[in-house]
Motif scaffolding. Structure first.
Motif, PDB file in Angstrom:
ATOM      1  N   UNK A  14      25.431  36.241  28.927  1.00  0.00           N
ATOM      2  CA  UNK A  14      26.455  36.321  29.970  1.00  0.00           C
ATOM      3  C   UNK A  14      27.704  37.021  29.453  1.00  0.00           C
ATOM      4  N   UNK A  15      28.127  36.681  28.252  1.00  0.00           N
ATOM      5  CA  UNK A  15      29.342  37.285  27.692  1.00  0.00           C
ATOM      6  C   UNK A  15      29.157  38.780  27.449  1.00  0.00           C
ATOM      7  N   UNK A  16      27.939  39.194  27.143  1.00  0.00           N
ATOM      8  CA  UNK A  16      27.680  40.636  26.993  1.00  0.00           C
ATOM      9  C   UNK A  16      27.988  41.370  28.297  1.00  0.00           C
ATOM     10  N   UNK A  17      27.565  40.796  29.415  1.00  0.00           N
ATOM     11  CA  UNK A  17      27.731  41.427  30.723  1.00  0.00           C
ATOM     12  C   UNK A  17      29.132  41.199  31.269  1.00  0.00           C
ATOM     13  N   UNK A  18      29.655  39.997  31.064  1.00  0.00           N
ATOM     14  CA  UNK A  18      30.919  39.570  31.652  1.00  0.00           C
ATOM     15  C   UNK A  18      31.785  38.956  30.548  1.00  0.00           C
ATOM     16  N   UNK A  19      32.531  39.784  29.797  1.00  0.00           N
ATOM     17  CA  UNK A  19      33.282  39.279  28.638  1.00  0.00           C
ATOM     18  C   UNK A  19      34.247  38.141  28.955  1.00  0.00           C
ATOM     19  N   UNK A  20      34.847  38.147  30.146  1.00  0.00           N
ATOM     20  CA  UNK A  20      35.816  37.096  30.476  1.00  0.00           C
ATOM     21  C   UNK A  20      35.164  35.724  30.661  1.00  0.00           C
ATOM     22  N   UNK A  21      33.844  35.678  30.720  1.00  0.00           N
ATOM     23  CA  UNK A  21      33.168  34.379  30.771  1.00  0.00           C
ATOM     24  C   UNK A  21      33.496  33.544  29.543  1.00  0.00           C
ATOM     25  N   UNK A  22      33.873  34.199  28.456  1.00  0.00           N
ATOM     26  CA  UNK A  22      34.207  33.463  27.236  1.00  0.00           C
ATOM     27  C   UNK A  22      35.370  32.504  27.471  1.00  0.00           C
ATOM     28  N   UNK A  23      36.299  32.849  28.371  1.00  0.00           N
ATOM     29  CA  UNK A  23      37.428  31.954  28.661  1.00  0.00           C
ATOM     30  C   UNK A  23      36.929  30.658  29.293  1.00  0.00           C
ATOM     31  N   UNK A  24      36.047  30.786  30.275  1.00  0.00           N
ATOM     32  CA  UNK A  24      35.495  29.605  30.936  1.00  0.00           C
ATOM     33  C   UNK A  24      34.673  28.776  29.955  1.00  0.00           C
ATOM     34  N   UNK A  25      33.875  29.453  29.131  1.00  0.00           N
ATOM     35  CA  UNK A  25      33.038  28.735  28.171  1.00  0.00           C
ATOM     36  C   UNK A  25      33.892  27.957  27.169  1.00  0.00           C
ATOM     37  N   UNK A  26      35.010  28.555  26.738  1.00  0.00           N
ATOM     38  CA  UNK A  26      35.879  27.853  25.791  1.00  0.00           C
ATOM     39  C   UNK A  26      36.501  26.617  26.428  1.00  0.00           C
ATOM     40  N   UNK A  27      36.882  26.732  27.699  1.00  0.00           N
ATOM     41  CA  UNK A  27      37.472  25.575  28.387  1.00  0.00           C
ATOM     42  C   UNK A  27      36.494  24.407  28.438  1.00  0.00           C
ATOM     43  N   UNK A  28      35.220  24.717  28.628  1.00  0.00           N
ATOM     44  CA  UNK A  28      34.201  23.670  28.721  1.00  0.00           C
ATOM     45  C   UNK A  28      33.508  23.395  27.386  1.00  0.00           C
ATOM     46  N   UNK A  56      29.367  27.641  39.770  1.00  0.00           N
ATOM     47  CA  UNK A  56      30.208  28.134  40.855  1.00  0.00           C
ATOM     48  C   UNK A  56      31.434  28.842  40.319  1.00  0.00           C
ATOM     49  N   UNK A  57      32.106  28.224  39.343  1.00  0.00           N
ATOM     50  CA  UNK A  57      33.302  28.836  38.751  1.00  0.00           C
ATOM     51  C   UNK A  57      32.949  30.136  38.038  1.00  0.00           C
ATOM     52  N   UNK A  58      31.807  30.139  37.337  1.00  0.00           N
ATOM     53  CA  UNK A  58      31.378  31.332  36.615  1.00  0.00           C
ATOM     54  C   UNK A  58      31.117  32.487  37.568  1.00  0.00           C
ATOM     55  N   UNK A  59      30.356  32.251  38.610  1.00  0.00           N
ATOM     56  CA  UNK A  59      30.001  33.334  39.529  1.00  0.00           C
ATOM     57  C   UNK A  59      31.174  33.762  40.406  1.00  0.00           C
ATOM     58  N   UNK A  60      32.070  32.827  40.747  1.00  0.00           N
ATOM     59  CA  UNK A  60      33.279  33.220  41.475  1.00  0.00           C
ATOM     60  C   UNK A  60      34.128  34.168  40.622  1.00  0.00           C
ATOM     61  N   UNK A  61      34.294  33.803  39.355  1.00  0.00           N
ATOM     62  CA  UNK A  61      35.085  34.647  38.453  1.00  0.00           C
ATOM     63  C   UNK A  61      34.405  36.000  38.244  1.00  0.00           C
ATOM     64  N   UNK A  62      33.078  35.974  38.158  1.00  0.00           N
ATOM     65  CA  UNK A  62      32.333  37.227  37.949  1.00  0.00           C
ATOM     66  C   UNK A  62      32.471  38.156  39.145  1.00  0.00           C
ATOM     67  N   UNK A  63      32.378  37.611  40.360  1.00  0.00           N
ATOM     68  CA  UNK A  63      32.524  38.439  41.557  1.00  0.00           C
ATOM     69  C   UNK A  63      33.933  39.034  41.645  1.00  0.00           C
ATOM     70  N   UNK A  64      34.932  38.234  41.311  1.00  0.00           N
ATOM     71  CA  UNK A  64      36.311  38.738  41.336  1.00  0.00           C
ATOM     72  C   UNK A  64      36.495  39.830  40.286  1.00  0.00           C
TER      73      UNK A  64
END
Length: 236
Positions: A14-28, A56-64
């Motif tokens: 996921x982080x390869x495709x969507x680097x900002x996912x790392x922020x959500x992953x760190x929070x959790x 839901x949070x991951x895909x919402x952030x990804x779409x944005x």
């Protein structure tokens, strides 16, 4: 481009495709680095996380994020030598500059505030272990492993590839150890959240530790899940 992530996707993918996912992953506290090769659904169950809320949070952030204008790098298409140069000039250079400077702040707050905040003693020890380990680690990469990978890119052969895998043997274990130290530092500092009575130096130290964690996780992710994995794929 992928339209949506599922529970079967792995954090490292996921982080390869969507680097900002790392922020959500760190929070959790979801590991996308050393332990990032497990399906996200399994990780949520293990950590007792609300799977629907996370997805839901991951895909919402990804779409944005997809609607924004931004430059992305498909690291799987980047030659190994360019990945190495990026790691050395970005992540290693950052560590070379930041580790000694931040170490002074960690020592200062331990000396000044350690009596009232006993966890700072462990933080001081952990930080210095991390500093020594990463300094030795980057030298090993730059002097031993990375030159072999560049040679292999110029002249691929089985003998050279075997030498790379032998030299690379302990690097991922060292990544695991570094990641574990960072996780422990985050745990004892309440997510690098300074206490209410923290002075400015205390707050700066925690902010810089959070930056160190973020950069190191990106650094390790790039090596484990792109550079080394691509070499393993060649070998397998």
């Amino acid at each position: 481009m992928m339209t949506e992530f599922t529970i079967d996707h792995k954090p490292a993918e996921i982080v390869k495709v969507f680097p900002k996912a790392s922020d959500l992953f760190k929070r959790h506290r979801i590991d996308f680095c050393c332990g990032g090769d497990r399906p996200l659904g399994d990780v949520c169950k293990e950590r007792n996380l609300d799977e629907n809320a996370v997805m839901g949070a991951l895909n919402d952030a990804y779409r944005a994020w997809q609607k924004e204008e931004h430059e992305t790098v498909d690291w799987d298409r980047v030659p190994a030598s360019e990945i190495i140069d990026h790691i050395v000039h970005t992540h290693h250079a950052y560590l070379n500059e930041e580790l000694p400077a931040l170490g002074k702040f960690v020592s200062k707050i331990f000396r000044v505030h350690g009596k009232n905040h006993p966890h700072l003693k462990e933080l001081h020890r952990l930080y210095n272990d991390f500093k020594v380990d990463m300094e030795e680690h980057t030298v090993k990469e730059e002097e031993e492993v990375f030159p072999l990978i560049k040679q292999y890119e110029e002249n691929p052969n089985d003998e050279l590839l075997q030498r790379i895998h032998e030299a690379n043997g302990g690097l991922e274990d060292e990544h695991d150890a570094a990641g574990n130290i960072l996780k422990r530092m985050r745990e004892i500092t309440n997510g690098f959240e300074p206490p209410a009575d923290a002075c400015n130096s205390y707050r700066i130290t925690y902010a810089r530790l959070a930056e160190l964690e973020a950069d190191t996780f990106q650094h390790i992710h790039l090596e484990n899940h792109v550079l080394f994995k691509n070499l393993a794929r060649v070998n397998g």
